[in-house]
Design a protein around this motif. Structure first.
Motif, PDB file in Angstrom:
ATOM      1  N   ALA A  25      41.975  23.717  65.680  1.00  0.00           N
ATOM      2  CA  ALA A  25      42.237  22.316  65.355  1.00  0.00           C
ATOM      3  C   ALA A  25      43.495  22.161  64.508  1.00  0.00           C
ATOM      4  N   VAL A  26      43.774  23.157  63.660  1.00  0.00           N
ATOM      5  CA  VAL A  26      44.989  23.115  62.841  1.00  0.00           C
ATOM      6  C   VAL A  26      46.189  23.607  63.638  1.00  0.00           C
ATOM      7  N   LEU A  27      45.997  24.661  64.417  1.00  0.00           N
ATOM      8  CA  LEU A  27      47.120  25.323  65.074  1.00  0.00           C
ATOM      9  C   LEU A  27      47.611  24.570  66.315  1.00  0.00           C
ATOM     10  N   ALA A  28      46.726  23.956  67.086  1.00  0.00           N
ATOM     11  CA  ALA A  28      47.138  23.294  68.334  1.00  0.00           C
ATOM     12  C   ALA A  28      48.179  22.201  68.104  1.00  0.00           C
ATOM     13  N   VAL A  32      52.051  22.130  69.643  1.00  0.00           N
ATOM     14  CA  VAL A  32      52.584  20.987  70.398  1.00  0.00           C
ATOM     15  C   VAL A  32      53.857  20.467  69.745  1.00  0.00           C
ATOM     16  N   LEU A  33      53.852  20.358  68.420  1.00  0.00           N
ATOM     17  CA  LEU A  33      55.034  19.873  67.704  1.00  0.00           C
ATOM     18  C   LEU A  33      56.213  20.815  67.910  1.00  0.00           C
ATOM     19  N   PHE A  34      55.944  22.104  67.821  1.00  0.00           N
ATOM     20  CA  PHE A  34      57.023  23.072  68.039  1.00  0.00           C
ATOM     21  C   PHE A  34      57.516  23.012  69.480  1.00  0.00           C
ATOM     22  N   GLY A  35      56.598  22.826  70.427  1.00  0.00           N
ATOM     23  CA  GLY A  35      57.001  22.694  71.824  1.00  0.00           C
ATOM     24  C   GLY A  35      57.845  21.452  72.056  1.00  0.00           C
ATOM     25  N   LEU A  36      57.490  20.341  71.367  1.00  0.00           N
ATOM     26  CA  LEU A  36      58.304  19.121  71.471  1.00  0.00           C
ATOM     27  C   LEU A  36      59.702  19.356  70.923  1.00  0.00           C
ATOM     28  N   ILE A 330      45.646  27.125  74.568  1.00  0.00           N
ATOM     29  CA  ILE A 330      45.099  26.499  75.782  1.00  0.00           C
ATOM     30  C   ILE A 330      45.092  24.982  75.629  1.00  0.00           C
ATOM     31  N   VAL A 331      44.650  24.517  74.463  1.00  0.00           N
ATOM     32  CA  VAL A 331      44.631  23.065  74.212  1.00  0.00           C
ATOM     33  C   VAL A 331      46.047  22.511  74.205  1.00  0.00           C
ATOM     34  N   ALA A 332      46.974  23.232  73.539  1.00  0.00           N
ATOM     35  CA  ALA A 332      48.363  22.772  73.458  1.00  0.00           C
ATOM     36  C   ALA A 332      49.012  22.722  74.841  1.00  0.00           C
ATOM     37  N   ALA A 333      48.684  23.693  75.686  1.00  0.00           N
ATOM     38  CA  ALA A 333      49.246  23.699  77.037  1.00  0.00           C
ATOM     39  C   ALA A 333      48.767  22.478  77.823  1.00  0.00           C
ATOM     40  N   LEU A 355      58.118  22.033  75.618  1.00  0.00           N
ATOM     41  CA  LEU A 355      58.360  23.339  76.239  1.00  0.00           C
ATOM     42  C   LEU A 355      57.529  24.412  75.552  1.00  0.00           C
ATOM     43  N   LEU A 356      56.559  24.978  76.282  1.00  0.00           N
ATOM     44  CA  LEU A 356      55.730  26.067  75.768  1.00  0.00           C
ATOM     45  C   LEU A 356      55.953  27.305  76.614  1.00  0.00           C
ATOM     46  N   THR A 357      56.075  28.449  75.955  1.00  0.00           N
ATOM     47  CA  THR A 357      56.285  29.716  76.652  1.00  0.00           C
ATOM     48  C   THR A 357      55.262  30.733  76.156  1.00  0.00           C
ATOM     49  N   PRO A 358      54.985  31.778  76.946  1.00  0.00           N
ATOM     50  CA  PRO A 358      54.074  32.831  76.458  1.00  0.00           C
ATOM     51  C   PRO A 358      54.536  33.451  75.147  1.00  0.00           C
ATOM     52  N   ALA A 359      55.850  33.564  74.977  1.00  0.00           N
ATOM     53  CA  ALA A 359      56.364  34.129  73.726  1.00  0.00           C
ATOM     54  C   ALA A 359      55.938  33.286  72.531  1.00  0.00           C
TER      55      ALA A 359
END
Length: 395
Positions: A25-28, A32-36, A330-333, A355-359
């Motif tokens: 709940a904290v990490l997702a 998402v923010l980092f992916g944005l 998984i939730v963030a994806a 943008l989300l990557t496996p890394a």
């Protein structure tokens, strides 16, 4: 130790799932923010990088610039490409297709040199070659390898003189390099055109060597920064030196500010949320140790070493962190997929807005793991400090 830790997790699997869910709940949202940030900034940066003129800085006022200045600019590590240019009024030429007599077309003459970012894939250009823009080539009906006549006319009193050069089409420039009628030529060709219009050479003159040309003063230049980040600094330094230039410095500076502000926002939210979760995880593990003091004392009495007791909370914290990180990604994806479909084509073109990557997933898991281990150290020390006698006393 590992078997005991995993058995305890399975025995209290509801508590473990709740802890992992709290981590997710904290990490997702952070993922998402980092992916944005990555998607928006990377998209805007890619749009600038795809424009070959994003790193270009061009002098806009004719001045007398000595070779020493070009030597100094050429030695600047922030500059990846530099070519001098002649006066704008003398940088025009008439091109004619020999197969179409009387089909002359006036085009702008642009200087080029090996490594020109506007002409990717072209190496050293022959002195008798011209790289035509797409529009100029279409108007003249020319293709790469075709001969072309280049001419410049001047009037001396009542007499009209024409400088004519037999050249060839060395290639066709990309559409982004020049959207108008233009021809890229070596610096000696531009100097010959300027000298002819100034009346210092006759119609029989031909281009000098590249070495001789570089010893001459020039009216201006165009250069390319090595990185996008160098454009604002180069623009500022050249203006402070009294050279008026045109560049995309404001757009690049705006992108860099956006990147910096998003980084600060991410750090603030990640710091607040991450510290809060790690404190709660550490408190929860400490509470578990206190609740299981009798069990830990009996294990110690049965011969389990202090090092193993210390490691039990650490292993459980690592399991919570890894499970929480996996669930969070998984939730963030899923959230990223919804955002990318909702904002498709409206913010960053055809690129994902999130943008989300496996890394990124592995990095999030690693950071979470390290934080969880740090948070569980105190609980581990408390577990290792439980004395065997406590088990007998409570028994």
């Amino acid at each position: 130790m590992f078997r005991l830790a995993l058995a305890d997790i399975w025995h209290e699997k509801v508590l473990f799932f709740c802890s992992a869910l709290g981590c997710a709940a904290v990490l997702a949202p952070l993922i998402v923010l980092f992916g944005l940030r990555q998607g928006v900034v990377a998209g805007l940066r890619a749009e600038l990088l795809e424009d070959p003129r994003a790193r270009e800085v061009v002098s806009v006022v004719n001045r007398t610039l000595e070779p020493a200045l070009f030597a100094r600019l050429g030695a600047d590590p922030r500059i990846a490409f530099l070519v001098p240019r002649t006066r704008a009024l003398s940088a025009t030429i008439v091109l004619e297709n020999p197969a179409r007599q009387g089909s002359g077309q006036r085009v702008e003459l642009l200087p080029t040199a090996p490594g020109d970012p506007l002409l990717p894939g072209y190496g050293a250009i022959d002195p008798d070659a011209l790289i035509l823009s797409i529009t100029a080539a279409q108007r003249l009906g020319l293709r790469a390898g075709d001969p072309v006549l280049a001419s410049v006319a001047r009037s001396r009193g009542v007499q009209r003189e024409i400088l004519t050069l037999s050249m060839r089409v060395g290639g066709i420039a990309p559409i982004a390099a020049a959207t108008r009628d233009a021809a890229f030529a070596t610096v000696p060709v531009l100097l010959l055109t300027e000298d002819f219009l100034d009346g210092t050479v006759g119609p029989e003159a031909r281009p000098m060597s590249e070495t001789e040309a570089r010893q001459r003063p020039f009216a201006g230049f165009r250069l390319y920064a090595a990185r996008l980040e160098d454009v604002p600094a180069l623009d500022r330094d050249l203006r402070l030196a009294g050279i008026e230039v045109a560049s995309r410095a404001e757009a690049v500076a705006g992108l860099l500010r956006l990147d910096h502000n998003l980084a600060l926002l991410f750090a603030a939210i990640a710091g607040a949320g991450g510290v809060g979760y790690l404190v709660s995880l550490g408190v929860g593990l400490w509470a578990q140790v206190e609740r299981k003091r009798r069990d830990l004392a009996l294990l110690s009495l049965l011969g389990l070493k202090r090092r193993a007791l210390l490691g039990l909370p650490l292993i459980q914290a690592a399991a919570v962190a890894l499970a929480g990180a996996a669930l969070a990604f998984i939730v963030a994806a899923g959230v990223a997929g919804v955002l990318n479909r909702a904002f498709a084509g409206s913010v960053t073109g055809d690129r994902p807005v999130c943008l989300l990557t496996p890394a990124m997933g592995f990095a999030a898991a690693a950071v979470t793991l390290v934080g969880a281990l740090v948070a569980s150290v105190l609980a581990g020390l408390r577990a290792g400090a439980v004395a065997p006698a406590e088990g007998l006393a409570e028994g």
